[in-house]
Scaffold this motif. Structure first.
Motif, PDB file in Angstrom:
ATOM      1  N   SER A  33      38.866  36.818   9.290  1.00  0.00           N
ATOM      2  CA  SER A  33      38.964  35.364   9.305  1.00  0.00           C
ATOM      3  C   SER A  33      39.450  34.863  10.661  1.00  0.00           C
ATOM      4  CB  SER A  33      39.911  34.882   8.204  1.00  0.00           C
ATOM      5  OG  SER A  33      40.177  33.507   8.369  1.00  0.00           O
ATOM      6  N   ARG A  34      38.573  34.191  11.365  1.00  0.00           N
ATOM      7  CA  ARG A  34      38.956  33.618  12.660  1.00  0.00           C
ATOM      8  C   ARG A  34      40.022  32.543  12.482  1.00  0.00           C
ATOM      9  NH1 ARG A  34      38.974  33.134  17.596  1.00  0.00           N
ATOM     10  NH2 ARG A  34      38.763  31.228  18.774  1.00  0.00           N
ATOM     11  N   ARG A  35      39.874  31.742  11.444  1.00  0.00           N
ATOM     12  CA  ARG A  35      40.847  30.674  11.187  1.00  0.00           C
ATOM     13  C   ARG A  35      42.246  31.261  10.949  1.00  0.00           C
ATOM     14  NH1 ARG A  35      40.317  26.036   6.542  1.00  0.00           N
ATOM     15  NH2 ARG A  35      42.143  24.867   7.166  1.00  0.00           N
ATOM     16  N   ALA A  36      42.318  32.331  10.185  1.00  0.00           N
ATOM     17  CA  ALA A  36      43.612  32.981   9.942  1.00  0.00           C
ATOM     18  C   ALA A  36      44.170  33.549  11.249  1.00  0.00           C
ATOM     19  CB  ALA A  36      43.466  34.082   8.899  1.00  0.00           C
ATOM     20  N   PHE A  37      43.311  34.143  12.053  1.00  0.00           N
ATOM     21  CA  PHE A  37      43.747  34.669  13.347  1.00  0.00           C
ATOM     22  C   PHE A  37      44.311  33.549  14.222  1.00  0.00           C
ATOM     23  CE2 PHE A  37      42.674  35.277  17.838  1.00  0.00           C
ATOM     24  CZ  PHE A  37      43.496  36.361  18.113  1.00  0.00           C
ATOM     25  N   GLU A  38      43.632  32.413  14.250  1.00  0.00           N
ATOM     26  CA  GLU A  38      44.112  31.285  15.047  1.00  0.00           C
ATOM     27  C   GLU A  38      45.467  30.791  14.552  1.00  0.00           C
ATOM     28  OE1 GLU A  38      40.790  28.637  14.667  1.00  0.00           O
ATOM     29  OE2 GLU A  38      39.753  29.506  16.393  1.00  0.00           O
ATOM     30  N   ARG A  39      45.668  30.799  13.246  1.00  0.00           N
ATOM     31  CA  ARG A  39      46.967  30.381  12.689  1.00  0.00           C
ATOM     32  C   ARG A  39      48.075  31.327  13.115  1.00  0.00           C
ATOM     33  NH1 ARG A  39      45.263  28.527   6.570  1.00  0.00           N
ATOM     34  NH2 ARG A  39      44.278  26.587   7.231  1.00  0.00           N
ATOM     35  N   VAL A  40      47.832  32.616  12.994  1.00  0.00           N
ATOM     36  CA  VAL A  40      48.846  33.599  13.400  1.00  0.00           C
ATOM     37  C   VAL A  40      49.124  33.463  14.890  1.00  0.00           C
ATOM     38  CG1 VAL A  40      49.331  36.064  13.682  1.00  0.00           C
ATOM     39  CG2 VAL A  40      48.358  35.229  11.547  1.00  0.00           C
ATOM     40  N   SER A  41      48.078  33.321  15.672  1.00  0.00           N
ATOM     41  CA  SER A  41      48.227  33.193  17.117  1.00  0.00           C
ATOM     42  C   SER A  41      49.063  31.972  17.480  1.00  0.00           C
ATOM     43  CB  SER A  41      46.837  33.108  17.754  1.00  0.00           C
ATOM     44  OG  SER A  41      46.926  33.038  19.141  1.00  0.00           O
ATOM     45  N   ARG A  89      50.510  37.563   4.927  1.00  0.00           N
ATOM     46  CA  ARG A  89      49.316  37.225   4.123  1.00  0.00           C
ATOM     47  C   ARG A  89      48.210  36.646   5.012  1.00  0.00           C
ATOM     48  NH1 ARG A  89      48.671  38.588  -1.097  1.00  0.00           N
ATOM     49  NH2 ARG A  89      47.468  36.695  -1.256  1.00  0.00           N
ATOM     50  N   VAL A  90      48.578  35.769   5.922  1.00  0.00           N
ATOM     51  CA  VAL A  90      47.590  35.181   6.823  1.00  0.00           C
ATOM     52  C   VAL A  90      47.041  36.257   7.762  1.00  0.00           C
ATOM     53  CG1 VAL A  90      47.196  33.428   8.606  1.00  0.00           C
ATOM     54  CG2 VAL A  90      48.653  32.901   6.643  1.00  0.00           C
ATOM     55  N   LEU A  91      47.897  37.142   8.212  1.00  0.00           N
ATOM     56  CA  LEU A  91      47.475  38.239   9.077  1.00  0.00           C
ATOM     57  C   LEU A  91      46.508  39.169   8.340  1.00  0.00           C
ATOM     58  CD1 LEU A  91      47.880  39.225  11.934  1.00  0.00           C
ATOM     59  CD2 LEU A  91      49.902  40.455  11.167  1.00  0.00           C
ATOM     60  N   ALA A  92      46.713  39.371   7.056  1.00  0.00           N
ATOM     61  CA  ALA A  92      45.786  40.185   6.261  1.00  0.00           C
ATOM     62  C   ALA A  92      44.405  39.527   6.223  1.00  0.00           C
ATOM     63  CB  ALA A  92      46.331  40.379   4.845  1.00  0.00           C
ATOM     64  N   ALA A  93      44.365  38.214   6.115  1.00  0.00           N
ATOM     65  CA  ALA A  93      43.084  37.509   6.147  1.00  0.00           C
ATOM     66  C   ALA A  93      42.423  37.667   7.516  1.00  0.00           C
ATOM     67  CB  ALA A  93      43.278  36.027   5.806  1.00  0.00           C
ATOM     68  N   ALA A  94      43.219  37.639   8.566  1.00  0.00           N
ATOM     69  CA  ALA A  94      42.676  37.854   9.914  1.00  0.00           C
ATOM     70  C   ALA A  94      42.105  39.265  10.031  1.00  0.00           C
ATOM     71  CB  ALA A  94      43.748  37.613  10.965  1.00  0.00           C
ATOM     72  N   ALA A  95      42.794  40.236   9.472  1.00  0.00           N
ATOM     73  CA  ALA A  95      42.319  41.617   9.524  1.00  0.00           C
ATOM     74  C   ALA A  95      41.002  41.786   8.768  1.00  0.00           C
ATOM     75  CB  ALA A  95      43.372  42.561   8.951  1.00  0.00           C
TER      76      ALA A  95
END
Length: 142
Positions: A79-87, A70-76
């Protein structure tokens, strides 16, 4: 949630491919996590000892995979914040999972091996999120 939007990932084929690979890796992590849960259930069903830690960890892995997807979908979606969380999760999770499994007496060696195999796709995501395509798509705010 406060997700700041960046439209670059959708417009950048290399970033899109890297995000798709990350999504596939997290999906594989979820499938492997579900297989680990089935393995714990099978071991318990055959009368062998399975502790609470093993049950909880095996049950949480597929749930965590869903949350990361779900967080990765937000990054896609940019969303930079979601990308940072996944990273960040892609680095922290393998260290935490393998590290805890190495504590003597926490779980049997076979379970530590299963958990290590489960987390290998997450390690791939750690490399993908630090690759050139995604670094360019999610530049650090200045």
């Amino acid at each position: 949630m406060d997700f700041r939007t960046n439209t670059q990932p959708a417009e950048n084929p290399a970033a899109r491919q890297a995000l798709d690979s990350a999504r596939n890796s997290i999906g594989l992590y979820g499938v492997l996590g579900a297989a680990a849960l089935v393995a714990v259930a099978a071991v318990a069903a055959t009368g062998h000892t399975v502790n609470t830690f093993m049950w909880v960890r095996a049950a949480l892995l597929p749930v965590i995979a869903y949350v990361i997807l779900r967080v990765l979908a937000a990054a896609a979606r940019g969303s930079r914040r979601a990308f940072e969380r996944v990273s960040a999760l892609a680095v922290i999770m393998p260290v935490a999972i393998i590290g805890v499994d190495l504590i003597p007496g926490v779980c049997p060696p076979w379970y530590a091996v299963v958990q290590t195999l489960c987390v290998l796709p997450v390690i791939r995501v750690a490399f993908l999120t630090r690759g050139a395509a995604l670094k360019a798509a999610f530049p650090k705010a200045g």
